[in-house]
Write an enzyme that holds these catalytic residues in place. Structure first.
Site, short mmCIF file in Angstrom:
data_model
loop_
_atom_site.label_atom_id
_atom_site.label_comp_id
_atom_site.label_asym_id
_atom_site.label_seq_id
_atom_site.Cartn_x
_atom_site.Cartn_y
_atom_site.Cartn_z
N LYS A 29 1.26 -1.31 -0.08
CA LYS A 29 -0.12 -0.13 0.21
C LYS A 29 1.05 1.17 0.35
O LYS A 29 0.55 2.35 -0.32
CB LYS A 29 -0.61 -0.34 0.93
N GLN A 40 -3.77 -1.37 10.24
CA GLN A 40 -3.81 -3.10 9.32
C GLN A 40 -4.75 -4.21 10.65
O GLN A 40 -4.16 -4.24 11.47
CB GLN A 40 -2.60 -3.73 9.34
N ASP A 51 -10.47 3.74 5.46
CA ASP A 51 -10.79 2.25 5.07
C ASP A 51 -11.80 1.66 5.01
O ASP A 51 -12.37 1.08 4.63
CB ASP A 51 -10.10 1.96 5.91
#
Length: 284
Positions: A54, A98, A121
């Site tokens: 990413k 994450q 996200d």
């Protein structure tokens, strides 16, 4: 194989290019470079690799990245404190935690520490509610990427019966809400659903997000169904038995190269969205 592949790589690359152009324009006009902060707890190799991927994509798009790596023994309170610092930092426009995180951490509490305006996200309860009610906010990236992919391949959603296999708060549940908003009829199922195969056979669109390798078999599918495999398991294997499903479906996503690239592309696009919004309204 009779199914056509729904490949996400090219579409995702186009999205990243457009996000990069917008990021460059923002820098030129305001001096502000969009910045995505990635928080990683522990040293899980797969998670570390994904975060690096990413960050590399961010760099190519002209989006700044910041990495916060915390030890595996980090507590919920320590993680929340780090995320709150990033939420308050005006130079950070988007925050990615994450997941999964180590077992001792309350993952939901950590997600909720992300400021809604930086939840690029789409993992917070605020974000889910906004998405479900059609209000401004950021969609969960994998579900949002799936919808982009369906539209890019001209899959008719209105009136279609979509069966979602999986109920996670960042994949199964939100993808169902997005399909519903597109006027599909949605049935939520999961690994414990009785008569699951029979339900899947009624679906025009199948979204597999159950987290089990080769879980969905070819004889579960209605001929001509559109199959979205949102799973990723050890050995580059999805949640759908690809060879069997490809003989029955009309369209199917490969693993890798299907949904995955769309997830990252949407994350970067929404980071630029967040930066633009925060420049317009610094209190955001």
């Amino acid at each position: 194989m009779s199914a056509k592949l729904m490949v996400g790589t090219e579409l995702a690359a186009e999205m990243v290019v457009r996000a990069g152009e917008r990021a460059a324009k923002l820098v030129e006009e305001t001096g502000v470079q969009p910045c995505l902060a990635a928080v990683l707890v522990g040293d899980d190799p797969a998670s570390a690799t994904y975060v690096r991927m990413k960050q590399n994509r961010s760099k190519k798009a002209g989006i700044g990245s910041r990495s916060v790596v915390l030890p595996a023994a980090t507590t919920t309170e320590e993680l929340v404190a780090e995320i709150e610092k990033l939420s308050a930092d005006p130079e950070v426009h988007g925050i990615l935690l994450q997941h999964p995180v180590p077992a001792q951490i309350d993952e939901r509490a950590a997600f909720e520490a992300i400021a809604p305006g930086k939840d690029v996200d789409g993992v917070t309860m605020h974000g889910f509610a906004a998405m479900a009610f059609g209000e401004p906010g950021f969609v969960s990236c994998t579900p949002g990427g799936i919808l982009r992919l369906l539209r890019a391949y001209d899959v008719p959603l209105e009136g279609a019966h979509a069966v979602v296999i999986g109920r996670s708060p960042i994949l199964g549940k939100p993808v169902g809400m997005l399909l519903l908003a597109s006027n599909a009829t949605v049935t939520y199922t999961h690994s414990k659903t009785r008569g699951l195969a029979d339900l899947v056979r009624t679906a025009d669109i199948v979204v597999a997000a159950v987290g089990r390798a080769n879980f969905v078999r070819g004889d579960w599918l209605k001929p001509g169904a559109v199959v979205i495999d949102a799973g990723y398991n050890e050995g580059n294997v999805g949640d759908v038995h690809f060879e069997e499903a490809a003989e029955v479906a009309s369209l199917i996503t490969p693993v890798p190269g299907g949904v995955g690239p769309m997830t990252i592309a949407l994350l970067l696009e929404q980071t630029v969205d967040a930066a633009e919004a925060q420049v317009r309204n610094p209190r955001r």
